[in-house]
Structure formats: structure tokens, C-alpha cells
Design an enzyme around this catalytic site. Structure first.
Site, PDB file in Angstrom:
ATOM      1  N   ALA A 108      -5.323  74.715  51.508  1.00  0.00           N
ATOM      2  CA  ALA A 108      -5.788  75.570  52.511  1.00  0.00           C
ATOM      3  C   ALA A 108      -5.410  75.123  54.233  1.00  0.00           C
ATOM      4  O   ALA A 108      -5.439  75.625  54.956  1.00  0.00           O
ATOM      5  CB  ALA A 108      -7.276  75.420  52.370  1.00  0.00           C
ATOM      6  N   ASP A 109      -5.247  73.543  54.146  1.00  0.00           N
ATOM      7  CA  ASP A 109      -4.879  73.109  55.305  1.00  0.00           C
ATOM      8  C   ASP A 109      -3.540  73.709  55.821  1.00  0.00           C
ATOM      9  O   ASP A 109      -3.393  74.016  57.022  1.00  0.00           O
ATOM     10  CB  ASP A 109      -4.717  71.645  55.134  1.00  0.00           C
ATOM     11  CG  ASP A 109      -3.798  71.124  54.169  1.00  0.00           C
ATOM     12  OD1 ASP A 109      -3.642  71.923  53.059  1.00  0.00           O
ATOM     13  OD2 ASP A 109      -3.095  69.874  54.159  1.00  0.00           O
ATOM     14  N   THR A 132      -1.514  62.796  54.061  1.00  0.00           N
ATOM     15  CA  THR A 132      -1.113  61.837  52.865  1.00  0.00           C
ATOM     16  C   THR A 132       0.297  62.381  52.401  1.00  0.00           C
ATOM     17  O   THR A 132       0.862  61.657  52.084  1.00  0.00           O
ATOM     18  CB  THR A 132      -2.404  62.143  51.910  1.00  0.00           C
ATOM     19  OG1 THR A 132      -3.597  61.852  52.403  1.00  0.00           O
ATOM     20  CG2 THR A 132      -2.083  61.309  50.597  1.00  0.00           C
TER      21      THR A 132
END
Length: 254
Positions: A108-109, A132
Site C-alpha cells: 500500500a505504501d 525498512t
């Protein structure tokens, strides 16, 4: 007001929007085992600390790469803000065609970043998110999400290096004065900072060749974006809060 919540594997970044304006933002450690009450109380406390009345929050939009947190965030939104949150995922109107083989696989990001970048810099784009994982997302000149690349993030690479090489310490992510390190710490900083800068430049060049056409604009986001922008020749723009802005845009479209 809108509460935009970007849940990453390491940190959760939260922003309060009044219309198009980001009023305040704060960062919490991502903890999948926190209860809905813990998330709600933390958000209320942080909002008040930054001078924002939590009662003004009328809507919540969430981009999450940590599925176990969805239930807690749903309950938090209902109990502490009186609304049902919008989770970015299949069925949500983004305004951007997804040309991935399986659109459901795209984080989604990554979609949120692409939407925000294209809204601000219309045209061919490469969006680099230093989280990350370090993700590279390619958007065509027509505003289509094409795909990209994923590499290990800088922080987890540093942790793996110090954990698996017994004589190498964990070092701060600072830019060294020169590439030729004269001690262990500066040598590691050179390899990490300049090495990742070279990775960004090389991968962006390859992605741009495959995309074809005029050179795409390269946009960097994430907490380490300012550091890497200082050593990368490819990065044109930096927006640390690109994901939050994308959440606002997609919420408005829905």
C-alpha cells in the site's frame, strides 16, 4: 481533520491534516501487539502534545504493510475518533492504473507514494522510499504504476553487518568526509552511505533506460532520504512526508 497513518515495519508515521495542510506529525515505533486502546491513547497524547485537539479528528486513512495491526487500528478509529478508517488496498479508488502482474501484491505504501509523487510532479517518475526496505517505484508519463525494485534497507543492512562480522561495530549513519576510510568506523560509513548512494544512482539509471523516453524525475522519501540525497546524483526531489500526503489525496478521492 484527517488523521493519516503510515504503518511501516519499523516505525509508524502519523500526520494530522486540515484540508491540504499537514498541521502536525509524529512517529511511533511499530508494535503489532499493541492493543487498540494503547494506539488510541498514544495518538490522543501525541496530538494534544502538539496542540491538536483529538476531538477535531473526523476521519482516519491508513497505509499499512503490517496486516496484524489492521484490527487494532479499526477498533482504535471507532472508539477514539468515532469513524471507520479507510485502509488503502484493493477496491480503493487511487486514480492510478496498476500494471503489476498481480496488483494485490503491491504494498500500500508504494501505491500511496506513487500517487502523491505524480500529483505533485506529473510525468515519468521513479520514487525511492528509504524504509525498512528500500523500494524503487516507476510511474509512466501517463500516470500508470509500472513496477519497480526492492532492496534491503540501510538500517537492517547495518545491523546485519555488525551482527555477523564480530570485529565490526554498529556505526551511526553519518556521511563521512571522504570515500577512502582511514579507520574502521569511517570505512564502514563510506561503504554504507556512499555505497547506497551508488546503488540508488545505478538502479535509477537502469530503471530509466527500461522505461524509455525523457529522463524521469527521481523523488526520495523516508527518514533517511535527506542523507542519501546528499550523496546521490540521481535524486531530484526530497519529500519526507510523501506517504502521508498520498494518504490525504487518496482519502479525498474516496
Amino acid at each position: 481533520m484527517l488523521l493519516a497513518v503510515d504503518v511501516g515495519n519499523t516505525n509508524t508515521v502519523i500526520g494530522a491534516y486540515e484540508g491540504r495542510r499537514l498541521v502536525e506529525h509524529f512517529r511511533l515505533e511499530t508494535h503489532p501487539h499493541r492493543t487498540s486502546d494503547e494506539w488510541g491513547l498514544l495518538c490522543h497524547q501525541a496530538l494534544r502534545h502538539h496542540g491538536v485537539d483529538p476531538a477535531r479528528i473526523e476521519a482516519v486513512a491508513v497505509s499499512s504493510v503490517v496486516p496484524p495491526m489492521q484490527h487494532a487500528l479499526e477498533r482504535m478509529s471507532a472508539r477514539y475518533f468515532g469513524c471507520k478508517p479507510l485502509f488503502i488496498g484493493p477496491g480503493v479508488k487511487t486514480g492510478m492504473p496498476i500494471l503489476y502482474d498481480n496488483p494485490r501484491e503491491v504494498g500500500a505504501d508504494r501505491i500511496v507514494n506513487a500517487v502523491a509523487a505524480y500529483e505533485r510532479w506529473p510525468g515519468a517518475l521513479i520514487v525511492v522510499d528509504f524504509g525498512t526496505a528500500t523500494t524503487f517505484d516507476v510511474v509512466t508519463a501517463k500516470g500508470e504504476y509500472l513496477g519497480g525494485a526492492i532492496t534491503p534497507g540501510i538500517s537492517i543492512s547495518v545491523e546485519a553487518l555488525s551482527r555477523n562480522a564480530s570485529k565490526l561495530p554498529r556505526v551511526d549513519l553519518d556521511r563521512p568526509d571522504r570515500a577512502i576510510g582511514r579507520n574502521t568506523v569511517s570505512s564502514m560509513q563510506s561503504g554504507i552511505v556512499f555505497g547506497y548512494g551508488a546503488l540508488v544512482d545505478g538502479l535509477c539509471a537502469r530503471l530509466a533506460r527500461e522505461l524509455g523516453g525523457p529522463r524521469p524525475t527521481v523523488v526520495a522519501t523516508g527518514g533517511l532520504a535527506p542523507l542519501l540525497a546528499g550523496v546521490s546524483d540521481a535524486i531530484d526531489e526530497v519529500d519526507e512526508f510523501l506517504t502521508l500526503d498520498g494518504l490525504r489525496i487518496i482519502f479525498d478521492r474516496n
